[in-house]
Write a protein that holds these residues in place. Structure first.
Motif, PDB file in Angstrom:
ATOM      1  N   SER A  76      -2.705  -5.628  -0.181  1.00 11.01           N
ATOM      2  CA  SER A  76      -2.233  -4.674   0.836  1.00 11.01           C
ATOM      3  C   SER A  76      -1.094  -5.284   1.655  1.00 11.01           C
ATOM      4  O   SER A  76      -0.258  -4.579   2.186  1.00 11.01           O
ATOM      5  N   TRP A  77      -1.056  -6.632   1.716  1.00 15.42           N
ATOM      6  CA  TRP A  77      -0.010  -7.287   2.502  1.00 15.42           C
ATOM      7  C   TRP A  77       1.285  -7.463   1.700  1.00 15.42           C
ATOM      8  O   TRP A  77       2.291  -7.923   2.224  1.00 15.42           O
ATOM      9  N   CYS A  78       1.234  -7.100   0.417  1.00 19.35           N
ATOM     10  CA  CYS A  78       2.364  -7.368  -0.465  1.00 19.35           C
ATOM     11  C   CYS A  78       3.339  -6.189  -0.406  1.00 19.35           C
ATOM     12  O   CYS A  78       3.025  -5.079  -0.804  1.00 19.35           O
ATOM     13  N   VAL A  79       4.512  -6.472   0.156  1.00 21.01           N
ATOM     14  CA  VAL A  79       5.470  -5.393   0.413  1.00 21.01           C
ATOM     15  C   VAL A  79       5.998  -4.784  -0.887  1.00 21.01           C
ATOM     16  O   VAL A  79       6.060  -3.565  -1.026  1.00 21.01           O
ATOM     17  N   SER A  80       6.328  -5.633  -1.858  1.00 26.15           N
ATOM     18  CA  SER A  80       6.926  -5.067  -3.074  1.00 26.15           C
ATOM     19  C   SER A  80       5.899  -4.311  -3.919  1.00 26.15           C
ATOM     20  O   SER A  80       6.277  -3.567  -4.825  1.00 26.15           O
ATOM     21  N   CYS A  81       4.582  -4.496  -3.606  1.00 26.98           N
ATOM     22  CA  CYS A  81       3.578  -3.700  -4.319  1.00 26.98           C
ATOM     23  C   CYS A  81       3.750  -2.210  -3.985  1.00 26.98           C
ATOM     24  O   CYS A  81       3.396  -1.342  -4.769  1.00 26.98           O
ATOM     25  N   ARG A  82       4.297  -1.946  -2.785  1.00 27.73           N
ATOM     26  CA  ARG A  82       4.507  -0.547  -2.389  1.00 27.73           C
ATOM     27  C   ARG A  82       5.494   0.163  -3.304  1.00 27.73           C
ATOM     28  O   ARG A  82       5.385   1.353  -3.543  1.00 27.73           O
ATOM     29  N   TYR A  83       6.486  -0.613  -3.795  1.00 28.69           N
ATOM     30  CA  TYR A  83       7.524   0.001  -4.627  1.00 28.69           C
ATOM     31  C   TYR A  83       6.972   0.557  -5.936  1.00 28.69           C
ATOM     32  O   TYR A  83       7.477   1.518  -6.468  1.00 28.69           O
ATOM     33  N   GLU A  84       5.940  -0.104  -6.462  1.00 28.43           N
ATOM     34  CA  GLU A  84       5.440   0.317  -7.762  1.00 28.43           C
ATOM     35  C   GLU A  84       4.204   1.185  -7.650  1.00 28.43           C
ATOM     36  O   GLU A  84       3.751   1.745  -8.641  1.00 28.43           O
ATOM     37  N   HIS A  85       3.667   1.291  -6.422  1.00 25.87           N
ATOM     38  CA  HIS A  85       2.363   1.937  -6.290  1.00 25.87           C
ATOM     39  C   HIS A  85       2.375   3.394  -6.763  1.00 25.87           C
ATOM     40  O   HIS A  85       1.477   3.823  -7.490  1.00 25.87           O
ATOM     41  N   LEU A 115      -5.885   1.668  -0.221  1.00 27.64           N
ATOM     42  CA  LEU A 115      -6.194   2.571  -1.329  1.00 27.64           C
ATOM     43  C   LEU A 115      -6.446   3.993  -0.811  1.00 27.64           C
ATOM     44  O   LEU A 115      -6.058   4.980  -1.456  1.00 27.64           O
ATOM     45  N   ARG A 116      -7.088   4.081   0.361  1.00 19.62           N
ATOM     46  CA  ARG A 116      -7.330   5.407   0.950  1.00 19.62           C
ATOM     47  C   ARG A 116      -6.013   6.080   1.310  1.00 19.62           C
ATOM     48  O   ARG A 116      -5.798   7.253   1.058  1.00 19.62           O
ATOM     49  N   ASP A 117      -5.101   5.293   1.894  1.00 17.60           N
ATOM     50  CA  ASP A 117      -3.842   5.867   2.386  1.00 17.60           C
ATOM     51  C   ASP A 117      -2.855   6.211   1.280  1.00 17.60           C
ATOM     52  O   ASP A 117      -2.104   7.175   1.387  1.00 17.60           O
ATOM     53  N   THR A 118      -2.803   5.390   0.251  1.00 19.81           N
ATOM     54  CA  THR A 118      -1.726   5.556  -0.724  1.00 19.81           C
ATOM     55  C   THR A 118      -2.208   6.028  -2.091  1.00 19.81           C
ATOM     56  O   THR A 118      -1.402   6.231  -2.990  1.00 19.81           O
ATOM     57  N   GLY A 119      -3.518   6.202  -2.229  1.00 22.10           N
ATOM     58  CA  GLY A 119      -4.046   6.628  -3.518  1.00 22.10           C
ATOM     59  C   GLY A 119      -4.543   5.435  -4.305  1.00 22.10           C
ATOM     60  O   GLY A 119      -4.016   4.332  -4.173  1.00 22.10           O
ATOM     61  N   ASN A 120      -5.588   5.685  -5.121  1.00 19.85           N
ATOM     62  CA  ASN A 120      -6.186   4.593  -5.885  1.00 19.85           C
ATOM     63  C   ASN A 120      -5.985   4.808  -7.384  1.00 19.85           C
ATOM     64  O   ASN A 120      -6.669   5.615  -7.989  1.00 19.85           O
ATOM     65  N   PRO A 121      -5.039   4.094  -7.992  1.00 23.21           N
ATOM     66  CA  PRO A 121      -4.796   4.274  -9.412  1.00 23.21           C
ATOM     67  C   PRO A 121      -5.736   3.449 -10.292  1.00 23.21           C
ATOM     68  O   PRO A 121      -5.695   3.563 -11.515  1.00 23.21           O
ATOM     69  N   TYR A 122      -6.575   2.629  -9.668  1.00 19.89           N
ATOM     70  CA  TYR A 122      -7.332   1.648 -10.447  1.00 19.89           C
ATOM     71  C   TYR A 122      -8.699   2.163 -10.884  1.00 19.89           C
ATOM     72  O   TYR A 122      -9.446   2.713 -10.101  1.00 19.89           O
ATOM     73  N   GLU A 123      -8.969   1.934 -12.171  1.00 15.50           N
ATOM     74  CA  GLU A 123     -10.300   2.228 -12.702  1.00 15.50           C
ATOM     75  C   GLU A 123     -11.306   1.312 -12.006  1.00 15.50           C
ATOM     76  O   GLU A 123     -12.418   1.694 -11.688  1.00 15.50           O
ATOM     77  N   ALA A 124     -10.870   0.074 -11.780  1.00 14.89           N
ATOM     78  CA  ALA A 124     -11.674  -0.889 -11.032  1.00 14.89           C
ATOM     79  C   ALA A 124     -10.735  -1.888 -10.388  1.00 14.89           C
ATOM     80  O   ALA A 124      -9.714  -2.236 -10.967  1.00 14.89           O
ATOM     81  N   SER A 125     -11.073  -2.319  -9.182  1.00 11.46           N
ATOM     82  CA  SER A 125     -10.298  -3.379  -8.541  1.00 11.46           C
ATOM     83  C   SER A 125     -11.197  -4.579  -8.332  1.00 11.46           C
ATOM     84  O   SER A 125     -12.274  -4.476  -7.748  1.00 11.46           O
ATOM     85  N   ILE A 126     -10.729  -5.709  -8.837  1.00  8.49           N
ATOM     86  CA  ILE A 126     -11.517  -6.927  -8.735  1.00  8.49           C
ATOM     87  C   ILE A 126     -11.115  -7.621  -7.441  1.00  8.49           C
ATOM     88  O   ILE A 126      -9.932  -7.702  -7.117  1.00  8.49           O
ATOM     89  N   PHE A 127     -12.113  -8.123  -6.716  1.00  5.79           N
ATOM     90  CA  PHE A 127     -11.844  -8.696  -5.398  1.00  5.79           C
ATOM     91  C   PHE A 127     -11.704 -10.215  -5.517  1.00  5.79           C
ATOM     92  O   PHE A 127     -12.690 -10.933  -5.622  1.00  5.79           O
ATOM     93  N   ASP A 128     -10.439 -10.668  -5.517  1.00  3.12           N
ATOM     94  CA  ASP A 128     -10.169 -12.104  -5.670  1.00  3.12           C
ATOM     95  C   ASP A 128      -9.771 -12.664  -4.307  1.00  3.12           C
ATOM     96  O   ASP A 128      -8.603 -12.860  -4.012  1.00  3.12           O
ATOM     97  N   TYR A 129     -10.779 -12.941  -3.497  1.00  5.76           N
ATOM     98  CA  TYR A 129     -10.539 -13.273  -2.098  1.00  5.76           C
ATOM     99  C   TYR A 129      -9.799 -14.591  -1.927  1.00  5.76           C
ATOM    100  O   TYR A 129      -8.890 -14.715  -1.128  1.00  5.76           O
TER     101      TYR A 129
END
Lengths: 185, 154
Positions: A76-85, A115-129
């Motif tokens: 969520s903190w990754c700015v360029s992830c927004r471009y492809e979301h 994911l709530r705000d921008t939509g969830n495209p993932y079948e599953a999201s793995i939590f790699d803390y």
């Protein structure tokens, strides 16, 4: 021209040509920071991690087998992830390709809100803390996207946000090819 | 009992914030220092993981410390990183076909430069020697001419 100038002038022209070529490629969108991954053609790294949405459940590398999937490292903190979301959301709506997310070094609440705000495209999201799984995937710049085949072998890697062109010209053709190969096998 | 819990929590919190693992003895520290100098921070690309403050470099350092604590050898730790990130992660790349030019290039350039300097110097010497003989011939010619002139005029 005198023969003694031939060698230096040739060397100079070759250098200019090489610089020119690289500049042209950068202009055409080549990412010179991109480092070829040694993981291509190899099995996905072993992992078993909790899911982002269902923390009590885990997801293991074995579960990637049996179908072609797109693995996407995001945060969520990754700015360029927004471009492809939006592209990923669109892909999840228009195709039946399973998109598996690896949520990288994120706070659960932030990731869920994203994911709530921008939509969830993932079948599953793995939590790699702690980001350890991402190191196993050779990740160094989020977002990163992998194509994994039916046998759980990594076939493709892209560092940085995927673009419409990448998706159309490289990723989709590869996924279709792998699916066809899998059907006939 | 409560105090103990608070302490444990505080410890956990600081450990998380600092995010740096510890090593048990000076030899391990030394190994860690050496290793973190040869591994490249993939985000900054021109810094080793020892020099970089990037988040990923910190994770790499933790990873290396953990592997040292697990008793793995330097070679095993380096292999682990190379397996995931390729030889690019090494500041000291191994000598192979792909890196041959990288390793031998500077030496080849020095040799080529030396050969060129020697050739240029030799050529200059020759051409200087050439001018001298030509100039001397011309000088002799002129002297002879003036001698003739003197004879005729005098």
């Amino acid at each position: 021209m005198k023969a003694r100038y031939l060698l230096p002038v040739t060397v100079f022209l070759v250098i200019v040509a090489v610089f020119g070529l690289v500049l042209y490629q950068i202009n055409q969108g080549r990412n010179i920071r991109e480092v070829p991954s040694p993981l291509i053609g190899r099995a996905v790294p072993q992992f078993e991690l909790p899911l982002l949405l269902e923390p009590e459940q885990t997801f293991s590398s074995e579960q990637l087998k049996g179908r072609v999937s797109l693995v996407n490292i995001w945060a969520s903190w990754c700015v360029s992830c927004r471009y492809e979301h939006d592209l990923l959301v669109q892909m999840s709506r228009d195709t039946d390709i399973s998109i598996i997310g690896i949520n990288y070094k994120d706070e659960r609440a932030d990731a869920l809100k994203w994911l709530r705000d921008t939509g969830n495209p993932y079948e599953a999201s793995i939590f790699d803390y702690d980001g350890r799984a991402a190191i196993d995937w050779g990740a160094y710049g989020t977002p990163e996207t992998f194509v994994v085949d039916q046998q759980g072998v990594i076939r493709y890697k892209h560092t940085g946000p995927i673009t419409e062109e990448k998706l159309r010209d490289e990723i989709m053709p590869l996924i279709n090819k792998l699916r066809e190969a899998g059907d006939t096998a | 009992m409560r105090m103990v819990l608070v302490f444990i929590l505080l410890f956990l919190v600081t450990a998380r914030v600092a995010g740096e693992m510890t090593l048990s003895n000076p030899e391990d520290e030394q190994r860690f220092n050496d290793l973190s100098k040869v591994l490249r921070c993939m985000v900054c690309q021109n810094q080793s993981i020892a020099d970089s403050n990037a988040e990923l470099a910190r994770d790499f350092r933790d990873q290396v410390k953990e592997q040292i604590n697990e008793g793995q050898s330097d070679a095993e730790i380096i292999d682990y990183m190379v397996e995931r990130y390729g030889h690019y992660i090494l500041y000291r790349p191994p000598f192979n076909m792909a890196t041959a030019i990288l390793w031998t290039g500077p030496f080849i350039l020095v040799v080529v430069g030396f050969v060129m300097v020697v050739r240029t110097m030799r050529r200059q010497e020759q051409s200087q020697a050439g001018t001298n003989t030509r100039q001397q011939a011309r000088l002799r010619e002129l002297l002879e001419k003036s001698a003739d002139f003197d004879d005729k005029g005098g």
